[in-house]
Scaffold this active site. Structure first.
Site, PDB file in Angstrom:
ATOM      1  N   CYS A 295      10.845  16.650  -4.706  1.00 34.77           N
ATOM      2  CA  CYS A 295      12.637  15.140  -3.917  1.00 34.77           C
ATOM      3  C   CYS A 295      12.737  15.588  -2.822  1.00 34.77           C
ATOM      4  CB  CYS A 295      13.758  15.825  -5.125  1.00 34.77           C
ATOM      5  SG  CYS A 295      13.445  15.726  -6.884  1.00 34.77           S
TER       6      CYS A 295
ATOM      7  N   ARG B 130       8.940  11.631  -0.590  1.00 36.43           N
ATOM      8  CA  ARG B 130       8.637  12.687  -1.607  1.00 36.43           C
ATOM      9  C   ARG B 130       9.807  12.423  -2.696  1.00 36.43           C
ATOM     10  NH1 ARG B 130       8.704  17.870   0.672  1.00 36.43           N
ATOM     11  NH2 ARG B 130       9.202  18.747  -1.149  1.00 36.43           N
TER      12      ARG B 130
ATOM     13  N   TRP C 257      12.734  12.461  -7.489  1.00 40.59           N
ATOM     14  CA  TRP C 257      11.154  12.126  -8.061  1.00 40.59           C
ATOM     15  C   TRP C 257      11.767  12.941  -8.861  1.00 40.59           C
ATOM     16  CZ3 TRP C 257       7.311   8.601  -7.595  1.00 40.59           C
ATOM     17  CH2 TRP C 257       6.480   9.364  -8.213  1.00 40.59           C
TER      18      TRP C 257
ATOM     19  N   ASN D 289      15.513  20.755  -5.154  1.00 36.97           N
ATOM     20  CA  ASN D 289      14.038  20.235  -5.328  1.00 36.97           C
ATOM     21  C   ASN D 289      13.146  21.664  -6.328  1.00 36.97           C
ATOM     22  OD1 ASN D 289      11.361  19.451  -4.898  1.00 36.97           O
ATOM     23  ND2 ASN D 289      11.395  20.086  -2.628  1.00 36.97           N
ATOM     24  N   GLY D 290      11.981  21.356  -6.766  1.00 34.60           N
ATOM     25  CA  GLY D 290      11.904  22.413  -7.845  1.00 34.60           C
ATOM     26  C   GLY D 290      12.357  22.230  -9.137  1.00 34.60           C
TER      27      GLY D 290
ATOM     28  N   GLU E 269     -16.272  12.835 -10.097  1.00 33.36           N
ATOM     29  CA  GLU E 269     -15.216  12.966  -9.417  1.00 33.36           C
ATOM     30  C   GLU E 269     -15.831  12.634  -7.941  1.00 33.36           C
ATOM     31  OE1 GLU E 269     -12.160  11.344 -10.360  1.00 33.36           O
ATOM     32  OE2 GLU E 269     -10.987  12.739  -8.140  1.00 33.36           O
TER      33      GLU E 269
ATOM     34  N   LYS F   5     -14.775   9.870  -5.328  1.00 35.07           N
ATOM     35  CA  LYS F   5     -14.460   9.990  -4.024  1.00 35.07           C
ATOM     36  C   LYS F   5     -15.091   9.940  -2.896  1.00 35.07           C
ATOM     37  CE  LYS F   5     -11.195  10.697  -5.266  1.00 35.07           C
ATOM     38  NZ  LYS F   5     -10.035  10.802  -6.633  1.00 35.07           N
TER      39      LYS F   5
ATOM     40  N   GLU G 179     -15.278   5.327  -2.876  1.00 36.50           N
ATOM     41  CA  GLU G 179     -13.695   4.897  -2.252  1.00 36.50           C
ATOM     42  C   GLU G 179     -13.366   5.056  -0.927  1.00 36.50           C
ATOM     43  OE1 GLU G 179     -10.449   5.376  -5.217  1.00 36.50           O
ATOM     44  OE2 GLU G 179     -10.842   7.399  -4.908  1.00 36.50           O
TER      45      GLU G 179
ATOM     46  N   HIS H 166     -34.158  11.240 -16.528  1.00 38.25           N
ATOM     47  CA  HIS H 166     -35.109   9.793 -17.595  1.00 38.25           C
ATOM     48  C   HIS H 166     -34.842   8.525 -16.484  1.00 38.25           C
ATOM     49  CE1 HIS H 166     -34.851  12.388 -21.368  1.00 38.25           C
ATOM     50  NE2 HIS H 166     -34.077  12.971 -20.393  1.00 38.25           N
TER      51      HIS H 166
ATOM     52  N   LYS I 254      -3.438   2.031  -4.068  1.00 36.29           N
ATOM     53  CA  LYS I 254      -2.756   2.531  -5.414  1.00 36.29           C
ATOM     54  C   LYS I 254      -2.970   2.595  -6.883  1.00 36.29           C
ATOM     55  CE  LYS I 254      -2.302   6.675  -5.882  1.00 36.29           C
ATOM     56  NZ  LYS I 254      -2.939   8.164  -5.591  1.00 36.29           N
TER      57      LYS I 254
HETATM   58  C1  AGP Z   1      -8.740   6.865  -7.448  1.00 34.54           C
HETATM   59  O1  AGP Z   1      -8.717   7.741  -6.221  1.00 34.54           O
HETATM   60  C2  AGP Z   1      -8.687   6.017  -7.369  1.00 34.54           C
HETATM   61  N1  AGP Z   1      -7.951   5.922  -6.616  1.00 34.54           N
HETATM   62  C3  AGP Z   1      -7.979   5.150  -9.017  1.00 34.54           C
HETATM   63  O2  AGP Z   1      -9.518   5.316  -9.856  1.00 34.54           O
HETATM   64  C4  AGP Z   1      -7.783   5.288  -9.856  1.00 34.54           C
HETATM   65  O3  AGP Z   1      -7.304   6.941 -10.330  1.00 34.54           O
HETATM   66  C5  AGP Z   1      -7.075   4.362 -11.486  1.00 34.54           C
HETATM   67  O4  AGP Z   1      -6.724   3.755 -10.441  1.00 34.54           O
HETATM   68  C6  AGP Z   1      -6.289   5.093 -12.265  1.00 34.54           C
HETATM   69  O5  AGP Z   1      -4.867   5.000 -11.968  1.00 34.54           O
HETATM   70  P1  AGP Z   1      -3.818   5.806 -13.014  1.00 34.54           P
HETATM   71  O6  AGP Z   1      -4.322   7.334 -12.560  1.00 34.54           O
HETATM   72  O7  AGP Z   1      -2.298   5.592 -12.323  1.00 34.54           O
HETATM   73  O8  AGP Z   1      -3.732   4.932 -13.726  1.00 34.54           O
END
Ligand code: AGP
Length: 609
Positions: free
Chosen positions: A2, A28, A75, A101-102, A481, A485, A488, A504, A604
């Protein structure tokens, strides 16, 4: 997470200043907002749920009278976003107002004690206990100063806090205190401010004093006094001049939100260790009863599920099925039933594919459990039990801090389930819990010691056309992962496989200089992964290895290596091992001139199927 703010001014009304400062802190948290001021020895409060602009439109925050006040943008952690749960919170007598906040870990015990003494609580927040504790200090000693009443109070708190308190009994003071949540002072010409971070007051003053953990500050028009909470001793600290541009200020001096969020991981991980036991236990009970468990998610959250499937299997002997949400209906839509349990993992709680899978499963009477970062998100509304992972808002499109927080929560669930099922001894449990507690510091150490190293690696490989990411066991999830990263935000094509699978097929791609990133914790997979490194080297690959400190065997084979502290058990290893991969993707993107915060074609929260 927050945002808090407090201001005391020689002349004029403070409410519009607080309002503007909260706008700068809105990143925040933004589910509720509130302000309290003192005028003529009386407390005035306006608060509601909703974004600042929405609440201001209805309540006109700027109309609060007085030259001293506090404000909060929320938040939600404890208690849903609502008018009653919005800060500031007040005591029974309506004389003390507090913003926080916390997370107060021992709030339930404190609340019970206070209720037994006759205090009436209005909200479901952890914060409200602080207002009542201060009131109690006044009751016990009517002549106590506000600063001492707050001091007495914070000594009783366990958990994290940055608080700001005002009281109509001492109308010319703001008392604030900090433990593990940020707090800074701003020193203006004829005004003093306290805030969660510098951007809140930067347009008003660039003179700041950083408050440290375990400190309490009294602000008045005469100046500020810092004291140590432990022994009340006075601390002297000179202000710093902040020369950030407004854009840098919002990111707290970091060039991008993604880097800021990578650096926030130790704090977020600490928050995950403060989750309410009750929810962890409840979810564990559902997992224990389930006949079949699907771990359903997209993108990074899916990788957390993949890692979790190893955790549940290795620790609790529970077989789970990690499923990419967009495939769930095709793959399991007909067979899922009343005896199935879906643990849906979604940072935003709004991802369309995840919600579609959840809805399909709900229609067939399956039990839905949710892990998300957003209170009030759709996932929380459709889940029988949900856990909020407490990472605070993540602005960068690439998930970083929310991934490691998900892993920490899932590891805690797996550990609890293991204990419930009697699958691990008390000694093992104690050992793993102790290790989990060390993870935030381990992550902090990796960032501190390896960031420059990773930056150099990113520079070296900036023109590579393609990357391989390989890991075995739970490190397969880390490899996936790392690949996601890089793809993307740096737009570099990358391939990830369980290392054993590379022979394989994928190995046919390898030629002289082909960069292969190996995730090499010193667990049961170490011996075999060395074999996989040899296979790649024999075909001319360039090896970048993420290794444990002192892993001389892999060091000798690698062209470049990044070390993480040793001794992390395999089930927890994705948390530290992913950090260098997040940094690698970030610095590759920067090297290539891309803005990592807003990768092209991505959002996002993906709310379309
Ligand atoms: C992760 O870096 C991505 N931007 C994307 O894969 C994300 O993880 C995915 O869209 C899932 O989102 P969520 O966790 O909000 O469901």
């Amino acid at each position: 997470m927050c945002g808090i703010f407090g201001g005391i001014m020689k002349d004029g009304n403070v409410a519009p200043i607080i309002h503007q400062a909260l706008k700068r802190l809105e990143y925040r948290g933004y589910d509720s907002v509130g302000e309290a001021t003192i005028y003529g020895e009386k407390l005035y409060i306006k608060k509601d749920c909703g974004k600042i602009d929405e609440v201001h439109k209805i309540h006109n925050l700027d109309s609060l009278p007085g030259n001293i006040g506090i404000g909060h943008t929320r938040w939600a952690t404890h208690g849903a976003p609502s008018e009653i749960n919005a800060h500031p919170h007040i005591d029974c007598g309506g004389q003390i107002a507090i913003v926080h906040n916390g997370i107060i870990e021992n709030f339930a015990e404190l609340k019970l004690e206070l209720e037994n003494k006759g205090h009436i609580f209005k909200s479901r927040t952890d914060t409200e206990v602080i207002a009542h504790l201060i009131e109690e200090a006044y009751k016990n000693n009517p002549s106590i100063r506000l600063a001492d009443a707050v001091l007495e109070t914070v000594r009783k708190l366990e958990g994290s806090y940055a608080i700001a308190v005002i009281s109509s009994r001492e109308p010319n003071k703001i008392v604030c205190a900090r433990n593990e949540s940020p707090l800074v002072l701003g020193l203006g010409e004829n005004a003093l401010y306290c805030a969660s971070d510098i951007p809140a007051f930067l347009p008003l003053t660039n003179k700041a004093v950083i408050i440290e953990d375990g400190e309490l500050v009294t602000l008045s028009l005469e100046g500020y006094e810092i004291r140590k909470i432990a022994d009340s001793s006075i601390v002297t600290r000179a202000p710093k001049i902040i020369d950030w541009t407004p854009e840098m200020a919002v990111k707290q001096g970091y060039p991008h939100f993604m880097l800021k969020e990578i650096h926030e991981q130790p704090a977020c991980l600490r928050n995950t260790l403060r989750l309410q036991e009750h929810y962890l236990d409840l979810m564990t009970t559902f997992l224990d009863r389930a006949r079949e468990v699907f771990l359903v998610a997209c993108g990074t959250s899916y990788h957390a599920c993949l890692a979790a499937s190893y955790m549940f299997s290795k620790l609790a002997f529970l077989a789970t099925y990690p499923v990419i949400a967009s495939e769930f209906i095709e793959q399991h839509g007909k067979s899922v039933n009343i005896e199935s349990t879906i643990l849906a993992v979604s940072q935003s709680g709004e991802t369309a594919d995840t919600l579609a899978a959840v809805n399909a499963a709900r229609q067939r009477a399956a039990t839905i459990l949710g892990l998300t970062n957003v209170v009030g998100s759709t996932l929380t509304r459709v889940s029988r039990v949900y856990i909020i992972q407490q990472s605070g808002p993540e602005i960068g499109v690439a998930a970083t801090k929310t991934f490691t927080s998900q892993l920490s929560v899932l590891a805690q669930l797996a550990l609890r389930l293991a204990k419930k099922r009697g699958k691990i001894s008390q000694d093992e449990m104690d050992f793993l819990e102790a290790k989990l507690k060390q993870i935030p510091d381990i992550v902090a150490k990796i960032i501190e010691k390896q960031e420059e190293n990773v930056k150099a690696v990113a520079k070296k490989y900036r023109d590579a056309k393609v990357f391989f990411f390989l890991g075995r066991g739970i490190s397969t999830a880390t490899a996936y992962e790392g690949r996601l990263k890089l793809i993307e935000i740096a737009y570099v094509p990358a391939i990830a496989f369980p290392a054993g699978e590379s022979k394989h097929g994928p190995i046919s791609l390898v030629e002289q200089g082909f960069p292969v990133v190996f995730i090499c914790p010193k667990d049961e997979t170490h011996r075999t992964i060395i074999g996989n490194i040899m296979e790649m080297k024999a075909r001319g690959a360039t090896i970048i290895a993420i290794i444990e400190e002192g892993d001389e065997e892999v060091k000798k084979l690698a062209d470049d290596y990044i070390e993480v502290p040793k001794g992390v058990p395999d089930v927890l290893s994705p948390i530290p091992f992913v950090i260098p991969l997040q940094l690698l993707a970030y610095y590759m993107a920067v090297e290539k001139g891309h803005n990592p915060d807003v990768p092209k074609n991505l959002a996002k929260s993906v709310t379309v199927k």
